[in-house]
Design an enzyme around this catalytic site. Structure first.
Site, mmCIF file in Angstrom:
data_model
loop_
_atom_site.group_PDB
_atom_site.id
_atom_site.type_symbol
_atom_site.label_atom_id
_atom_site.label_comp_id
_atom_site.label_asym_id
_atom_site.label_seq_id
_atom_site.Cartn_x
_atom_site.Cartn_y
_atom_site.Cartn_z
ATOM 1 N N CYS A 270 -3.566 13.140 -3.316
ATOM 2 C CA CYS A 270 -3.184 12.293 -2.193
ATOM 3 C C CYS A 270 -1.695 11.973 -2.159
ATOM 4 C CB CYS A 270 -4.011 11.009 -2.186
ATOM 5 S SG CYS A 270 -3.729 9.996 -3.641
ATOM 6 N N HIS B 125 10.458 5.323 0.449
ATOM 7 C CA HIS B 125 9.598 4.460 1.261
ATOM 8 C C HIS B 125 9.703 4.808 2.738
ATOM 9 C CE1 HIS B 125 8.738 0.757 3.565
ATOM 10 N NE2 HIS B 125 7.716 0.690 2.719
#
Ligand code: PEP
Ligand code: MG
Length: 872
Positions: free
Chosen positions: A826, A449
């Site tokens: 992506c 993250h």
């Protein structure tokens, strides 16, 4: 270079050395061929066993002097040379040909002092290079002579002192049981035999090994007429840089020492001169400049630089000698350069027509472009490394250490720069990450993250700094050597190399106009692959557009819910026990989402925008500590026990393989319906504002079955119909999916049949194909890469063999069922040059990457296209 090479000729009729003779000989031959004064030379492969007599005769003819001639003796240098990277080359042996027979002629022509200087220099370099005496011994002899003479440098030694030094040096050779040859051919043959031996010695091999060079790298010997550097003024030796290392701008800087040879100017024997008076003034130095003592040499050096750039097609630096005012080029090197300088030099040369724009594009490492978009730590600054991790997001930032996102926010409100250090980050930390100047996490890999978000924000970030311990109890970050860095300690993160550094560091500011912009224009002309951005806010998108993004390939909508004022409504929605109360909470979120999308669509008018529906497991939106759960209960007006119970209900053993992505959409259709409605209404509103119709691409995450798409598509289409009914306007939209599970790859044909587009989510796809947690991979990935178990981190650079094959299967199946389908990628790999190359070869339409990697992807796509054109 061994065995098969012939002699190469420099400044003499005959075949010139080519690149197989090594960079040094090759560039020197280019200089001679371009008309610069290079002392004539021939280049022998080190294993060339033949008689050098005929080659020597040719060299003598070209130089107009003969080795050992008592009237007009030719002096020679034998310079060992190897491939650029080989390193560990022994020093050259200079002034071969000075003997008791030739000294009188040298004395007559150059004076007693210079003759003695040449004599003792030969004894030193031959003794150390071709005999077994340590070079240090000669240095001691020199220092003794200086002490006795009361001189501070050899330039101040009289002819008698130099003669004494020569005798002392000969005695050293004698003491070592060796004999110094007083015969010029014996000197030459001795040098030619000894230098390859030294090169092949165990010691030299170990040195090359230690430098990371090939220990068996081949070498050549350059036998060259001497340009003396001693004698009538101005004479001396120096080095010149013709391109600034940091910026790549043309310059003329360097060092020069009069009455000097070889690398004397770099040895620190005497204080060297600078080249230009201007540099002396700018640096406040009290030394003369070459420009003062030999004004005509300065324009000659500049001209030599220009001639060489044109001849070699690259920026250069030079080693030169001045002999009685005449400039001789002795060595040409490609200019040292920073990433920014590499762009400047390549663009300059292509703009001048020296190289083609395509060549300029191919010369730049795309991976180095991202650094240029961020402030970077000055490469020459001294650094004290406190910890080492993975280079998750490039650039440098200094600030005070803080250990909580809240502290980062508070400090930012006071206008202070902070470095946020956490064990790892989660979506709720995003505001703190925004507020901090740089981020460090002790855990995590390249797609954790913290890494993904920091790259998106363009913040320097180091993840997986495993040698640091963050102790809450101690309130400190503990380094491997036991230092406790408490909150407030000033540190710097270097996200380009993955280091935490002590104190503040000097920074170089980014520069994206000029050469950078020109290079990007050429890249766009060359590439076929589209480049979009992964952007969650209008601000990200605007930044990315300025970097050349052609649309948004991924908007991760979950990030919008972590903003202040939204998280409470989101948590209310999560706490809802039935559909009606969930719908009520979603009604609060709807206008907020709509506002976000209006901003997003407005930021990219007329360009494609892909909005992904909610993806992460819902528990990620709930707080983790008991205190935070209490706060949440208070703000929602519900008992703590209820909040804790709901959190427990949502907890999963494997949340990343659990109720996330489209599975949430199937379980709670009203969530995706709210998002779809926000998208449609925003599209209409943004279209009205900008006057350019918005054609949103709605993307469903984590699909694995065709039926998931059919079900969710029905909901989305129904909402579209409702919005059309209410607003009287039809939105032209497409629905597509993320292909990020292995099953989706296999079912891509059927999925393509019912979708407008497919976009490969290679972060999850890599995780699932390897069975490897993207958040925990950092714990062992460095060991895996270090031991070459994996050639590289597959979360960083696409695993072409495995994940790549899966993508190829999906593409083939998708195109077979829907030939015109739009295909993108992506995942984080969209900004990795090697992965972009794969995408071009695999036939994707576009890649989408974080904003600061857009230029990287543009250049990598251009290079991939050029490569594939040249392979055709
Ligand atoms: C992916 O999985 O590659 C992706 C782009 O989505 P996320 O990183 O948000 O899971
Ligand atoms: Mg994903």
């Amino acid at each position: 270079m061994t065995g098969t090479l012939d002699i190469g000729w420099i400044g003499i009729d005959g075949p010139a050395p080519h690149q197989a003779h090594g960079e040094k000989a090759y560039l020197l031959a280019k200089a001679a061929a371009a008309g610069l004064d290079v002392p004539p030379a021939f280049v022998l492969p080190a294993d060339w066993g033949g008689d050098v007599g005929p080659a020597l005769a040719k060299l003598e003819a070209a130089a107009g002097a003969k080795l050992g001639d008592p009237e007009r003796p030719l002096l020679l240098a034998v310079r060992p040379a190897a491939e650029m990277a080989a390193g560990g080359v022994a020093p050259a042996i200079l002034n071969i040909g000075v003997t008791t027979q030739t000294l009188p002629a040298l004395r007559a022509c150059l004076g007693e002092r210079v003759a003695q200087d040449l004599w003792r220099r030969l004894i030193h370099s031959y003794g150390a290079g071709a005999l077994s005496v340590e070079g240090e011994e000669f240095e001691y002899a020199l220092h003794d002579t200086l002490r006795v003479a009361g001189a501070t440098s050899e330039a101040a030694l009289s002819a008698t002192c130099l003669a004494d030094l020569a005798q002392a040096s000969l005695a050293l050779i004698d003491d070592a049981g060796e004999a110094f040859p007083d015969d010029p051919r014996a000197q030459l043959d001795g040098a030619l035999a000894a230098l390859p031996q030294a090169w092949g010695s165990r010691r030299a091999k170990l040195r090359r090994q230690a430098m990371g060079a090939d220990e068996d790298a081949p070498m050549v010997l350059i036998v060259q007429a001497m340009a003396l550097g001693l004698g009538p003024t101005p004479s001396g030796a120096g080095v010149a840089d013709l391109r600034e290392e940091a910026s790549g701008a043309p310059c003329l800087t360097g060092r020069y020492l009069d009455q000097a040879q070889g690398e004397d100017a770099l040895m620190g024997l005497r204080t060297p001169m600078v080249l230009l008076a201007e540099e002396r003034a700018a640096r406040g130095l009290h030394v003369p400049a070459l420009e003062d003592v030999a004004p005509a040499v300065v324009p000659a050096l500049r001209e030599a630089g220009e001639v060489l750039e044109a001849a070699i097609g690259d920026g250069v630096s030079l080693e030169f000698t001045i002999e009685a005012g005449r400039l001789w080029v002795l060595e040409v090197k490609r200019a040292k350069r920073s990433a920014r300088a590499a762009v400047q030099i390549a663009v300059d040369l292509a703009s001048r027509g020296v190289i083609k724009p395509e060549e300029a594009l191919m010369r730049i490492d795309p991976g180095h472009l991202e650094e240029q978009l961020h402030p970077a730590i000055d490469p020459v600054a001294r650094r004290t490394v406190l910890g080492q991790g993975l280079p998750a997001s490039p650039g440098g930032a200094s600030g005070r250490l803080v250990f909580s996102p809240d502290a980062a926010e508070v400090a930012a409100a006071r206008g202070e720069q902070t470095i946020l250090a956490l064990i790892e980050t989660s979506p709720e930390d995003i505001r703190g990450m925004h507020a901090a100047a740089g981020v460090l996490t002790v855990r995590g890999g390249m797609t954790s993250h913290a890494a993904v978000v920091a790259r998106g924000l363009g913040k320097p970030c180091v993840v997986g700094a495993r040698d640091l311990i963050l102790s809450r109890k101690e309130g400190a970050l503990r380094t491997a050597d036991g230092r406790a860095l408490t909150e407030g300690t000033v540190v710097t993160v270097d996200g380009t190399v993955g280091q935490l550094l002590d104190g503040t560091m000097p920074m170089i500011q980014p520069e994206t106009s000029g050469a950078f912009a020109t290079l990007m224009t050429w890249a766009d002309e060359a590439r076929c692959l589209g480049v979009r951005v992964n952007a969650d806010t209008g601000l990200d998108a605007t930044t990315a557009e300025s970097f050349g993004a052609e649309g948004i390939g991924l908007c991760r909508t979950e990030h919008m819910f972590f903003q202040r004022g939204r998280i409470t409504a989101m948590r209310e929605m999560i706490m809802a026990e039935d559909t009606e109360s969930r719908k009520a909470a979603l009604a609060t979120l709807l206008p907020m989402q709509r506002g976000d999308f209006v901003e997003l669509f407005q930021s990219m008018p007329g360009r494609p925008v892909t909005v992904r529906l909610l993806d992460p497991p819902l528990h990620e939106f709930l707080p983790h500590s008991e205190a935070e759960l209490g706060d949440m209960a208070a703000s929602l007006g519900v008992p703590v026990a209820k909040v804790a119970q709901r959190a427990a209900e949502l907890a999963e053993f494997n949340p990343m393989l659990g109720k996330r992505g489209c599975r949430i959409g199937i379980a709670y259709p009203e969530i995706y319906e709210m998002q779809a409605r926000a998208i449609f209404e925003a599209a209409i509103e943004a279209g009205r504002i900008t006057g350019s119709p918005v054609r949103p691409e709605i993307m469903i995450p984590l699909v694995s079955a065709v039926r998931e798409i059919e079900v969710l598509r029905t909901h989305i289409d129904r909402i579209a119909a409702i919005v059309r009914e209410l607003q009287g306007e039809m939105v032209d939209y497409t629905v597509g999916v993320m292909i990020e599970t292995p099953r989706a790859c296999l079912r891509a044909g059927d999925m393509a049949h019912i979708c407008g587009f497919l976009s490969f989510g290679t972060n999850d796809l890599t995780q699932m194909l390897y069975g490897l947690s993207r958040d925990d991979a950092g714990r062992f990935m460095p060991d895996y890469v270090a031991q070459n178990v994996f050639a590289h981190d597959p979360f960083h650079s696409l695993d072409v063999e495995g994940v790549g094959e899966m993508i190829e299967v999906a593409i083939e199946r998708a195109k077979a069922r829907a030939p015109g389908i739009s295909l993108g990628l992506c995942g984080e790999h969209g900004g990795d040059p090697a992965s972009v190359d794969f995408c071009e070869r695999a036939g994707l339409d576009y890649v989408s990457c974080s904003p600061y990697r857009v230029p990287v992807a543009r250049l990598a796509a251009a290079q991939a296209a050029i490569r594939s054109r040249s392979a055709d």
